[in-house]
Design a protein around this motif. Structure first.
Motif, PDB file in Angstrom:
ATOM      1  N   TYR A  70       0.755  -1.141  -0.182  1.00  0.00           N
ATOM      2  CA  TYR A  70       0.025  -0.091  -0.035  1.00  0.00           C
ATOM      3  C   TYR A  70       0.769   1.163  -0.041  1.00  0.00           C
ATOM      4  CZ  TYR A  70      -3.384  -3.537   1.316  1.00  0.00           C
ATOM      5  OH  TYR A  70      -4.122  -4.448   1.329  1.00  0.00           O
ATOM      6  N   SER A  75      -7.338  -4.190  -2.103  1.00  0.00           N
ATOM      7  CA  SER A  75      -6.709  -5.182  -1.173  1.00  0.00           C
ATOM      8  C   SER A  75      -6.701  -6.423  -2.081  1.00  0.00           C
ATOM      9  CB  SER A  75      -7.526  -4.965   0.040  1.00  0.00           C
ATOM     10  OG  SER A  75      -7.434  -6.477   0.741  1.00  0.00           O
ATOM     11  N   THR A 114      -6.238 -10.224   2.348  1.00  0.00           N
ATOM     12  CA  THR A 114      -7.409 -11.225   2.823  1.00  0.00           C
ATOM     13  C   THR A 114      -8.377 -10.161   4.019  1.00  0.00           C
ATOM     14  OG1 THR A 114      -6.211 -11.734   4.869  1.00  0.00           O
ATOM     15  CG2 THR A 114      -6.438 -13.458   2.941  1.00  0.00           C
ATOM     16  N   GLY A 115      -7.731  -9.067   4.175  1.00  0.00           N
ATOM     17  CA  GLY A 115      -8.363  -8.416   5.316  1.00  0.00           C
ATOM     18  C   GLY A 115      -7.985  -8.732   6.599  1.00  0.00           C
ATOM     19  N   LEU A 161      -3.735  -7.449   9.461  1.00  0.00           N
ATOM     20  CA  LEU A 161      -3.649  -6.610  10.862  1.00  0.00           C
ATOM     21  C   LEU A 161      -4.380  -7.215  12.107  1.00  0.00           C
ATOM     22  CD1 LEU A 161      -3.610  -2.994   9.079  1.00  0.00           C
ATOM     23  CD2 LEU A 161      -1.741  -4.432  10.240  1.00  0.00           C
TER      24      LEU A 161
HETATM   25  P1  ADP Z   1      -5.041  -6.771   3.568  1.00  0.00           P
HETATM   26  O1  ADP Z   1      -5.240  -8.303   3.631  1.00  0.00           O
HETATM   27  O2  ADP Z   1      -6.477  -6.086   3.031  1.00  0.00           O
HETATM   28  O3  ADP Z   1      -3.787  -6.131   3.387  1.00  0.00           O
HETATM   29  P2  ADP Z   1      -4.787  -6.009   6.657  1.00  0.00           P
HETATM   30  O4  ADP Z   1      -5.450  -6.278   7.601  1.00  0.00           O
HETATM   31  O5  ADP Z   1      -3.371  -6.209   6.335  1.00  0.00           O
HETATM   32  O6  ADP Z   1      -5.624  -6.689   5.220  1.00  0.00           O
HETATM   33  O7  ADP Z   1      -5.201  -4.451   6.281  1.00  0.00           O
HETATM   34  C1  ADP Z   1      -6.520  -3.783   6.482  1.00  0.00           C
HETATM   35  C2  ADP Z   1      -6.573  -2.574   5.535  1.00  0.00           C
HETATM   36  O8  ADP Z   1      -5.634  -1.647   5.972  1.00  0.00           O
HETATM   37  C3  ADP Z   1      -5.630  -2.736   4.049  1.00  0.00           C
HETATM   38  O9  ADP Z   1      -6.795  -3.343   3.232  1.00  0.00           O
HETATM   39  C4  ADP Z   1      -5.507  -1.390   3.706  1.00  0.00           C
HETATM   40  O10 ADP Z   1      -6.619  -0.827   3.217  1.00  0.00           O
HETATM   41  C5  ADP Z   1      -5.124  -0.598   4.889  1.00  0.00           C
HETATM   42  N1  ADP Z   1      -3.596  -0.452   5.146  1.00  0.00           N
HETATM   43  C6  ADP Z   1      -2.823  -1.647   5.937  1.00  0.00           C
HETATM   44  N2  ADP Z   1      -1.474  -1.135   5.851  1.00  0.00           N
HETATM   45  C7  ADP Z   1      -1.329  -0.040   5.076  1.00  0.00           C
HETATM   46  C8  ADP Z   1      -0.469   0.905   4.844  1.00  0.00           C
HETATM   47  N3  ADP Z   1       0.895   0.754   5.133  1.00  0.00           N
HETATM   48  N4  ADP Z   1      -0.825   2.082   4.175  1.00  0.00           N
HETATM   49  C9  ADP Z   1      -2.135   2.184   3.772  1.00  0.00           C
HETATM   50  N5  ADP Z   1      -3.118   1.511   3.765  1.00  0.00           N
HETATM   51  C10 ADP Z   1      -2.623   0.113   4.871  1.00  0.00           C
END
Ligand code: ADP
Length: 388
Positions: A295, A345, A351-352, A355
């Protein structure tokens, strides 16, 4: 002789009279003091039993309300007073004054009419959302005359919330599984319908099928990780881990992925020891680095830093110079299935759940996790771990 004898007899009678009066007074006094002792003993016993009963009712987590035969409050316990935020004396008040809910009046009426225990779930008005289960039963004597009604209130708020979260989770998982599955099915059907005879088209369709199958695999892996963490089955093999060495080792693995977006990786981690499960810590950092590369800005920079805080904790950060996150996204980004840009994503194989896994793993190490970001100013994901 006769007169002295008569006088003697009168004196004797008077003496006897006074002796009997004195004796009677003594006996009465004794009897009175005994019965006073007995009645004060009985009173003390009754008071003690009452206090024991009150303590028992007050230790209950269920709210209890007892009504007399005229439906006026006879007794409430502490949990009831808390549930209904009651102040002042409720004894003697009408039911509706005590609960201010017509639904409860109707439950009591049903219990009277049907002569059985009535169970009912109800939502209390106002916010935050609160749910109660009410059980109403009539108290009768041996001649089946109604002496009163007892109502027991059980707080269902936590159960309702858990039920809601579970339903939402099942709906999200089904939705996430359905999309790649329907792609796989659609492309396979098209191939079988004739597209397989065109090698160029067939290759493209098969690649799409493979990509969607990979998405399913990643999703199922993340779901298994989450369920493993949430069920408490994850056993952390806690050791002293040299954070700087771990990060350097991971950079080697991320070289290809970062290179494909022309992202430069840098470590500012000093020589530091943390107390962690090396494999799980790698999973945390891998999710954060993967996101920063995915991202962050094409051709940008991703920096991993670390410092000791409060002497016994280490704060680790992964920062990028990408588009960053809004305040709303910052508040929700650790929720399961939350994504700022769903299409982006998915397209990147997300997968959401990444995090959410990070949050769980950091918390199971005794640390906390947060994000610092502003739209257009990059994102910095931070977490803490115990120092070794
Ligand atoms: P995903 O599998 O969609 O990456 P995450 O739980 O890792 O799921 O992240 C959730 C959402 O947080 C991502 O879909 C993205 O929109 C946002 N995100 C995560 N990391 C970043 C980042 N470093 N910069 C901008 N947006 C981010």
């Amino acid at each position: 002789m006769t007169l002295p004898l008569i006088i003697l007899a009168i004196v004797a009678l008077l003496a006897l009279h006074f002796w009997w009066r004195a004796k009677l007074r003594r006996v009465r006094e004794e009897w009175q003091s005994e019965s006073a002792a007995r009645s004060s003993r009985e009173q003390a016993d009754v008071a003690e039993a009452g206090a024991r009963q009150d303590a028992l009712f007050d230790s209950m987590i269920e709210g209890v309300l007892v009504l007399d035969e005229t439906d006026r409050v006879e007794f409430v316990n502490r949990a009831f007073a808390q549930m209904f935020a009651s102040v002042g004396v409720l004894r003697g008040k009408a039911l509706l004054e005590a609960v201010r809910l017509h639904e409860i009046g109707e439950i009591v009426q049903r219990a009277h009419a049907e002569g059985r225990v009535i169970d009912h779930e109800l939502r209390l008005p106002g916010e935050p959302e609160r749910w109660l289960q009410v059980s109403a039963a009539v108290i009768t004597n041996v001649e089946r005359r109604r002496l009163g009604t007892i109502l027991v209130f059980h707080d269902l708020t936590r159960i309702k919330k858990l039920e809601g979260t579970r339903q939402e989770f099942v709906a999200n998982v089904s939705h996430e599984l359905r999309t790649p599955l329907s792609h796989i099915k659609g492309y396979a059907e098209t191939l079988l319908g004739g597209a397989k005879d065109n090698p160029e088209v067939a290759t493209r369709f098969l690649q799409t099928i493979e990509r969607n199958a990979e998405r399913l695999r990643l999703l199922i892996e993340d779901l298994l990780t989450i369920s493993e963490i949430e069920s408490g089955r994850v056993r952390l093999d806690l050791q002293s881990v040299a954070l700087n060495e771990l990060v350097d080792g991971m950079f080697a693995d991320f070289h290809g992925r970062a290179g494909s977006r022309d992202v430069k990786l840098a470590s500012e981690v000093p020589e530091l020891l943390v107390r962690a499960d090396a494999g799980r810590l790698e999973q945390v950092l891998s999710n954060l680095l993967d996101n920063a590369v995915k991202y962050g800005k094409q051709g940008g920079n991703v920096v991993v830093g670390a410092k000791t805080i409060d002497g016994n904790m280490v704060e680790v950060s992964v920062r990028d110079d990408g588009p960053g996150l809004s305040a709303e996204a910052c508040a929700r980004v650790f929720e399961r299935f939350y994504r700022v840009d769903k299409a982006r994503s998915r397209e990147q194989g997300g997968t959401g759940l990444g995090l959410s896994i990070v949050k769980h793993l950091v918390q199971s190490h005794g640390g906390r996790v947060w994000v610092e970001s502003e739209l257009g100013r990059g994102a910095k994901f931070c977490f803490t771990l115990p120092a070794a």
